[in-house]
Design a protein around this motif. Sequence first.
Motif: not given
Length: 306
Positions: A127-140
């Motif tokens: 279990v991991f708390v306080g998670c924040r991050g990034n996202v990449v949109l991929d369309m092929t």
Amino acid sequence: MKQFRKTIIGLVTETTYGVAKSITRSDVLRAMDVTVATIEADEQPRNFTGGLGSDPIALSNKRATIEFSVEMAGSGTAGTAPKWASALMACGFGQTVQSGTAVTYKPLDTGYTGVTILANIDKNNHVFVGCRGNVVLDMTAGQVPKLTFSFIGIPQTATTANALVGDFGGWTDGLIFEKDNTPVATLDSTNIAIESLSLDIGNTTQYVNRTNQEEVQIRNRQVTGNINMAAIDIGSKNFYDKVEKDSQMALAITHGTTAGNIIDIACPKVQLTAPGYSDNDGEVMNTFNLTLIPNVGNDEISIVVK
């Protein structure tokens, strides 16, 4: 033998940042391409004197990284948030719901949410708390578009636990990125034939552990991307002139045709750089890097699910 195919990823928005929230069956993601580093840390050698050999190491800034992808698809019901909404909002997006019509996501510059993520790897429960991050949109072309998430989180004590059986009733199958399923693909109001398009939200995330403070911060955002599309005759549309003049233009994608599984992506100010040509089995392709620029602030990209 433990089997990686039995990995379950669950994610839920925290009520209080950094305080674990229980994961239920409905919080289990239909995830793919999962990687988990349960503890990453900065190594501080103690550098004792008195003899040869390695010194003990003190580990600081202990955090975890979790990456996974989901299909970019709607909830199946217009105006109902998709199941990946909590993950997107933990990457610095705000959510606006128009009941029965659409749900809109745009970047924020404050008020970021955090999520609790569970990774059960064949009964090894993390279990991991306080998670924040990034996202990449991929369309092929010829593939289902996907959202690839990369999170930093605060690891909790690992345990042994049976995996939750996911409730995937709110998940909708993604559609192939192709002509019939993607009725709108325009750049500067010109129809384009996209072979591949990637949009990286470009969050700068940093784990911080100080006295009275432990969190994952989103410190900046620079949305960029790249596009590979069928070459357009310069006589009909001169994108190279746009590059030379530092022009900004709109990019618009509509993927899906049935209410509940339509996603509009709008980027009002896109600047093209690094123009080039590539060979796709004999066909000439145009390639560009993309920089997405805010129009009036926090609107360089919007994702509308309807």
